[in-house]
Enzyme design. Structure first.
Site, mmCIF file in Angstrom:
data_model
loop_
_atom_site.group_PDB
_atom_site.id
_atom_site.type_symbol
_atom_site.label_atom_id
_atom_site.label_comp_id
_atom_site.label_asym_id
_atom_site.label_seq_id
_atom_site.Cartn_x
_atom_site.Cartn_y
_atom_site.Cartn_z
ATOM 1 N N GLU A 1 14.633 -5.399 -52.131
ATOM 2 C CA GLU A 1 15.733 -4.721 -51.444
ATOM 3 C C GLU A 1 16.795 -4.396 -52.495
ATOM 4 O O GLU A 1 17.513 -5.289 -52.955
ATOM 5 C CB GLU A 1 16.279 -5.648 -50.347
ATOM 6 C CG GLU A 1 17.602 -5.223 -49.750
ATOM 7 C CD GLU A 1 17.654 -3.783 -49.256
ATOM 8 O OE1 GLU A 1 16.776 -3.357 -48.492
ATOM 9 O OE2 GLU A 1 18.609 -3.071 -49.657
ATOM 10 N N SER B 1 16.607 3.137 -51.098
ATOM 11 C CA SER B 1 16.141 2.831 -49.746
ATOM 12 C C SER B 1 16.577 1.420 -49.397
ATOM 13 O O SER B 1 16.357 0.486 -50.167
ATOM 14 C CB SER B 1 14.611 2.946 -49.695
ATOM 15 O OG SER B 1 14.132 2.550 -48.429
ATOM 16 N N CYS C 1 3.044 2.925 -49.375
ATOM 17 C CA CYS C 1 4.278 2.238 -48.956
ATOM 18 C C CYS C 1 3.960 0.894 -48.331
ATOM 19 O O CYS C 1 3.103 0.807 -47.459
ATOM 20 C CB CYS C 1 4.979 3.018 -47.843
ATOM 21 S SG CYS C 1 5.689 4.514 -48.366
ATOM 22 N N CYS D 1 5.709 -5.879 -43.810
ATOM 23 C CA CYS D 1 5.780 -5.530 -45.230
ATOM 24 C C CYS D 1 5.113 -6.578 -46.116
ATOM 25 O O CYS D 1 5.414 -7.768 -46.010
ATOM 26 C CB CYS D 1 7.250 -5.370 -45.624
ATOM 27 S SG CYS D 1 7.500 -5.123 -47.384
ATOM 28 N N CYS E 1 10.752 -8.487 -43.592
ATOM 29 C CA CYS E 1 10.388 -7.553 -42.520
ATOM 30 C C CYS E 1 8.941 -7.829 -42.104
ATOM 31 O O CYS E 1 8.079 -8.107 -42.944
ATOM 32 C CB CYS E 1 10.572 -6.105 -42.972
ATOM 33 S SG CYS E 1 12.281 -5.760 -43.425
ATOM 34 N N SER F 1 15.878 2.106 -43.701
ATOM 35 C CA SER F 1 14.669 1.677 -42.993
ATOM 36 C C SER F 1 15.050 1.248 -41.586
ATOM 37 O O SER F 1 15.410 0.103 -41.355
ATOM 38 C CB SER F 1 14.019 0.519 -43.752
ATOM 39 O OG SER F 1 13.559 0.989 -44.995
ATOM 40 N N CYS G 1 8.298 5.678 -57.794
ATOM 41 C CA CYS G 1 8.755 4.693 -56.812
ATOM 42 C C CYS G 1 8.867 3.356 -57.549
ATOM 43 O O CYS G 1 7.855 2.860 -58.063
ATOM 44 C CB CYS G 1 7.708 4.640 -55.696
ATOM 45 S SG CYS G 1 8.021 3.360 -54.485
ATOM 46 N N ASN H 1 0.822 1.080 -43.299
ATOM 47 C CA ASN H 1 -0.265 0.773 -44.227
ATOM 48 C C ASN H 1 -0.616 -0.697 -44.129
ATOM 49 O O ASN H 1 0.217 -1.549 -44.423
ATOM 50 C CB ASN H 1 0.157 1.120 -45.663
ATOM 51 C CG ASN H 1 0.340 2.620 -45.818
ATOM 52 O OD1 ASN H 1 -0.558 3.396 -45.517
ATOM 53 N ND2 ASN H 1 1.520 3.032 -46.250
ATOM 54 N N CYS I 1 10.820 -10.218 -51.973
ATOM 55 C CA CYS I 1 11.977 -9.806 -51.167
ATOM 56 C C CYS I 1 12.261 -10.894 -50.149
ATOM 57 O O CYS I 1 11.334 -11.458 -49.547
ATOM 58 C CB CYS I 1 11.691 -8.489 -50.450
ATOM 59 S SG CYS I 1 13.128 -7.885 -49.513
ATOM 60 N N HIS J 1 13.206 1.896 -38.297
ATOM 61 C CA HIS J 1 11.969 1.335 -37.727
ATOM 62 C C HIS J 1 12.008 0.956 -36.245
ATOM 63 O O HIS J 1 10.974 0.620 -35.677
ATOM 64 C CB HIS J 1 11.478 0.115 -38.524
ATOM 65 C CG HIS J 1 11.274 0.390 -39.971
ATOM 66 N ND1 HIS J 1 10.622 1.508 -40.442
ATOM 67 C CD2 HIS J 1 11.642 -0.308 -41.078
ATOM 68 C CE1 HIS J 1 10.595 1.475 -41.767
ATOM 69 N NE2 HIS J 1 11.218 0.398 -42.175
ATOM 70 N N GLU K 1 5.552 -3.857 -59.283
ATOM 71 C CA GLU K 1 4.777 -2.617 -59.351
ATOM 72 C C GLU K 1 5.663 -1.378 -59.268
ATOM 73 O O GLU K 1 6.707 -1.391 -58.631
ATOM 74 C CB GLU K 1 3.770 -2.592 -58.193
ATOM 75 C CG GLU K 1 2.746 -3.715 -58.324
ATOM 76 C CD GLU K 1 1.677 -3.708 -57.237
ATOM 77 O OE1 GLU K 1 0.510 -3.857 -57.598
ATOM 78 O OE2 GLU K 1 1.998 -3.546 -56.055
HETATM 79 N N1 SAH Z 1 13.609 -2.821 -49.255
HETATM 80 C C1 SAH Z 1 13.816 -1.443 -49.124
HETATM 81 C C2 SAH Z 1 12.964 -0.609 -50.025
HETATM 82 C C3 SAH Z 1 11.534 -1.004 -50.223
HETATM 83 S S1 SAH Z 1 10.440 -0.771 -48.901
HETATM 84 C C4 SAH Z 1 13.640 -1.026 -47.666
HETATM 85 O O1 SAH Z 1 13.164 -1.805 -46.886
HETATM 86 O O2 SAH Z 1 14.038 0.094 -47.342
HETATM 87 C C5 SAH Z 1 10.192 1.013 -48.829
HETATM 88 C C6 SAH Z 1 9.789 1.511 -47.448
HETATM 89 O O3 SAH Z 1 8.436 1.125 -47.114
HETATM 90 C C7 SAH Z 1 10.681 0.959 -46.345
HETATM 91 O O4 SAH Z 1 11.042 1.952 -45.426
HETATM 92 C C8 SAH Z 1 9.756 -0.040 -45.713
HETATM 93 O O5 SAH Z 1 10.164 -0.355 -44.417
HETATM 94 C C9 SAH Z 1 8.424 0.647 -45.783
HETATM 95 N N2 SAH Z 1 7.287 -0.243 -45.538
HETATM 96 C C10 SAH Z 1 7.235 -1.578 -45.728
HETATM 97 N N3 SAH Z 1 6.013 -2.058 -45.387
HETATM 98 C C11 SAH Z 1 5.289 -0.991 -44.976
HETATM 99 C C12 SAH Z 1 3.932 -0.839 -44.536
HETATM 100 N N4 SAH Z 1 3.102 -1.879 -44.474
HETATM 101 N N5 SAH Z 1 3.511 0.399 -44.204
HETATM 102 C C13 SAH Z 1 4.351 1.469 -44.308
HETATM 103 N N6 SAH Z 1 5.622 1.381 -44.745
HETATM 104 C C14 SAH Z 1 6.099 0.162 -45.069
HETATM 105 FE FE1 SF4 Z 2 12.119 -6.266 -48.213
HETATM 106 FE FE2 SF4 Z 2 12.083 -3.624 -47.728
HETATM 107 FE FE3 SF4 Z 2 9.844 -5.126 -47.425
HETATM 108 FE FE4 SF4 Z 2 11.890 -5.400 -45.707
HETATM 109 S S1 SF4 Z 2 10.611 -3.566 -46.020
HETATM 110 S S2 SF4 Z 2 10.725 -7.087 -46.661
HETATM 111 S S3 SF4 Z 2 13.649 -5.122 -47.065
HETATM 112 S S4 SF4 Z 2 10.922 -4.732 -49.338
#
Ligand code: SAH
Ligand code: SF4
Length: 368
Positions: free
Chosen positions: A170, A201, A343, A123, A120, A223, A109, A300, A116, A225, A96
């Site tokens: 990633e 990112s 996000c 996510c 995390c 990221s 974006c 989210n 991935c 967190h 997407e």
């Molecule tokens: N893999 C990379 C880029 C994609 S994720 C990374 O992790 O940075 C883009 C951003 O969205 C990251 O900061 C990620 O931690 C955040 N993200 C992931 N899941 C989320 C969620 N459920 N709610 C809000 N932000 C989230």
């Molecule tokens: Fe992958 Fe980024 Fe999601 Fe972590 S937050 S699982 S690195 S896409």
């Protein structure tokens, strides 16, 4: 799926690659420059329209090369103007992209992988597991498609003025295909975006942060967190391989390589997990007096996740506490919620996932 087989897809070739391609055909390097502009600036999808090439060369190109964009499966538009596309990625899978219009700019974006591997905890992409890396054509094709699909801006500028790698995957775990895509985004003959307007990112693949700093110093978002290793180990498992101190060292070196540009630290606000006043204090200690900005992201939710979004007053309090320590902090406005485009909600479609678990033992597989 874009075939990367016998017929080269010129969409994914940066200038040097395109010049080598034309040299092989016995053509002059300026042909590469003309074709780059046709593909990335003028939106050409076929060689026939490239009117400043001879008819003979156009016919030859259509026999030996292609310009193929990823196929759109679904397009959705949110009430707030956000647009989401689902692109076919082969074998019944999809990735997407999301376009976020704002006054004065249009941010796209984009995704870098199908799924991935980094897993995390909060996510939706991570929950799906990993299938494969996107090719350079598939990465750049998301930008090419958005610029073709959306109306140009006032003054004739392309719709996409900023690109962020915050979709699925990633990006630094797909470094090999990412770098040529970045080169195309910042090239004058490509998308002509300044490095400031292109943001990678990452969840913190330190060796590739170092490389990126040397090879294409675009804006970096990290990221984070969590303010300490015990919590970050749980939320962002790559932290077990590259802990916070190592990650932050790499960030400060990255910033120093280009006139102390700021690093953005993303921090997803999870109720009763990482949103306490004490967490804000610890975070402020890590980042104050550094070239750092914090971007708080309200969590989210997605089906199957146990986390909850921090209440608005907790987010506001956290932000105020950071600011009191002179740390620049903003809160990300959530966009496109009605079309699951916010996000962390990008799930695309990942099937046949390759089971890669993150551990010390297999980190090479993850970051290859
Ligand atoms: N893999 C990379 C880029 C994609 S994720 C990374 O992790 O940075 C883009 C951003 O969205 C990251 O900061 C990620 O931690 C955040 N993200 C992931 N899941 C989320 C969620 N459920 N709610 C809000 N932000 C989230
Ligand atoms: Fe992958 Fe980024 Fe999601 Fe972590 S937050 S699982 S690195 S896409």
């Amino acid at each position: 799926m874009i075939t990367e087989g016998k017929t080269p897809n010129l969409l994914g070739l940066p200038q040097a690659g395109l010049e080598a391609f034309f040299a092989d055909l016995g053509e002059k390097p300026f042909r590469a420059r003309q074709v780059m502009q046709w593909i990335h600036q003028r939106g050409a999808g076929e060689f026939a329209v490239m009117s400043d090439l001879s008819r003979e060369l156009r016919v030859r190109l259509s026999q030996v090369a292609e310009v193929t964009l990823p196929r759109v499966i679904v397009e959705k538009t949110s009430v707030d103007g956000t647009v989401k596309w689902l692109f076919e990625s082969g074998a019944g899978q999809a990735v997407e992209s999301v376009f976020i219009p704002e006054p004065g700019r249009g941010t796209l974006c984009i995704s870098s992988q199908v799924g991935c591997a980094l897993d995390c905890a909060f996510c939706a992409t991570g929950a799906q597991g990993f299938n494969r890396n996107l090719s350079t054509s598939e990465i750049i094709g998301q930008v090419a498609h958005a610029n073709r699909a959306l109306p140009r801006r006032h003054g004739g500028e392309a719709a996409v003025t900023n690109v962020v790698f915050m979709g699925m995957g990633e990006p630094l775990a797909n470094y090999r295909n990412l770098l040529p895509a970045l080169e195309l985004l910042v090239a004058d003959l490509g998308y002509g975006l300044s490095r400031r307007r292109v943001t990678v990112s990452t969840s913190g693949i330190v060796p590739h942060i170092e490389r990126l700093g040397d090879e294409c110093n675009v804006s970096l978002a990290v990221s984070l967190h969590a303010p300490d290793d015990a919590l970050r180990d749980r939320l962002v498992p790559i932290n077990r391989v590259h802990p916070i101190a190592e990650l932050l060292d790499a960030c400060w070196r990255y910033a120093a390589k280009r006139a102390n540009r700021f690093i953005t630290f993303e921090y997803v606000m999870l109720k009763d997990v990482n949103d306490s006043p004490a967490a804000a204090e610890t975070l402020a200690k890590l980042l104050s007096n550094r070239p750092a900005k914090v971007n708080l992201i309200p969590f989210n939710p997605f089906p199957g996740s146990d986390f909850r979004r921090s209440p608005e007053d907790a987010i506001a309090g956290f932000q105020a506490r950071l600011r009191r320590h002179s740390v620049i902090a903003t809160t990300r406005k959530t966009r496109g919620e009605d079309i699951d485009a916010a996000c962390g909600q990008l799930a695309g479609k990942v099937s046949d996932r390759v089971r890669i678990r993150l551990s010390e033992k297999n980190k090479r597989t993850v970051t290859a």
